[in-house]
Design an enzyme around this catalytic site. Sequence first.
Site, PDB file in Angstrom:
ATOM      1  N   HIS A   1      -6.982  -6.772  -0.520  1.00  0.00           N
ATOM      2  CA  HIS A   1      -6.732  -5.468  -0.768  1.00  0.00           C
ATOM      3  C   HIS A   1      -5.888  -5.308  -2.047  1.00  0.00           C
ATOM      4  O   HIS A   1      -5.096  -5.969  -2.277  1.00  0.00           O
ATOM      5  CB  HIS A   1      -6.239  -4.435   0.299  1.00  0.00           C
TER       6      HIS A   1
ATOM      7  N   HIS B   1       0.827  -1.208  -0.050  1.00  0.00           N
ATOM      8  CA  HIS B   1       0.093   0.127  -0.087  1.00  0.00           C
ATOM      9  C   HIS B   1       0.907   1.088   0.090  1.00  0.00           C
ATOM     10  O   HIS B   1       0.290   2.472  -0.126  1.00  0.00           O
ATOM     11  CB  HIS B   1      -0.999   0.097   1.225  1.00  0.00           C
TER      12      HIS B   1
ATOM     13  N   ASP C   1      -4.341 -10.684  -2.646  1.00  0.00           N
ATOM     14  CA  ASP C   1      -4.561 -10.160  -1.417  1.00  0.00           C
ATOM     15  C   ASP C   1      -5.967  -9.699  -1.203  1.00  0.00           C
ATOM     16  O   ASP C   1      -6.531  -9.293  -2.399  1.00  0.00           O
ATOM     17  CB  ASP C   1      -3.654  -8.888  -0.982  1.00  0.00           C
TER      18      ASP C   1
ATOM     19  N   ASP D   1      -5.045 -12.421   3.442  1.00  0.00           N
ATOM     20  CA  ASP D   1      -6.083 -12.012   3.943  1.00  0.00           C
ATOM     21  C   ASP D   1      -7.494 -12.377   3.286  1.00  0.00           C
ATOM     22  O   ASP D   1      -8.701 -12.089   3.496  1.00  0.00           O
ATOM     23  CB  ASP D   1      -6.204 -10.450   4.361  1.00  0.00           C
TER      24      ASP D   1
END
Length: 312
Positions: free
Chosen positions: A165, A126, A163, A244
């Site tokens: 995200h 990120h 992921d 995740d």
Amino acid sequence: MITAYLTHPTSHHHDMGPEHPESPLRLDAIRAQLMLSGTLQKTMQGDAKEVTREQLLRVHSESHVDQMESLVPDEGHVRVDGDTLMNPHSLQAAHFAAGAVVKGVDQVYRGQADNVFCAVRPPGHHAEAGEAMGFCLYNNIAVGAAHARVVHGAQRIAILDFDVHQCNGTIDIFKDDPGVLICTSFQHPFYPWRYLDSRHDNVVNTPLSAGSGSQAFRETVEKHWLPALDAFQPELVLISAGFDAHREDPMGDLCLEDADYHWVTLKALDVARQYAQGRLVSVLEGGYHLNALGRSVEAHVRALLGLPEALS
């Protein structure tokens, strides 16, 4: 098959508080599962090296690096963004997390390992060129990619990011860079809200709806990632390995299973063998249900080692 397993004690010193999901317990859970199953003992274990400022500045602005250095507290925590904190040891941990990917890249190019898994934290995907966010201070995978380009002459680098995200930071750094192909799967619409509908020629954006499971994920990889990778013919495969999206993880609502991580790793290895002389480096991103994280990383590392899925 030689799989290097890189980590560093500083990864445990970065702590954002007892209630924060991105906890040192994550690495404890991974190590415990890998040792219990005998998987860790089959790897070539080593310590990461610390990243240099020069290596960071290949992908991050000088102002960002300066700001991270200025924020380090003498004690307690300082808030970097809404969900990212630093303690006195956090920046050093981030230096070794990015440095792990650099060392891993060196290992595969020098023939010291066939592939590498970096069990480090804080995560990185990120972190944008000029901004820390989403538990991430520096973009570990981007630092490794830039190192491969500058030091080893890599002209075509594939970054595979699975992921819950999206890897907004990696996209921010490499968007429209013809020498880097980014394949990213993630829950949509979901944090980080940037680049979710990006239209960049070098980004294979594959959003998944909440509730999506194994079949949707595998079809996405086969339909969108693999043809793009075959056309690109990468000289190096890098993986931002987030766990995740597992059905047990509280962070999101995708429903992947342990076996999906073994499967997607095998697909990445096939690409690496076909085009990149087997060179593949993976680094830990998300994964917050400790038991599921340990099992998922075991599935990932077993695939890297050329071992079958673990018996349930």
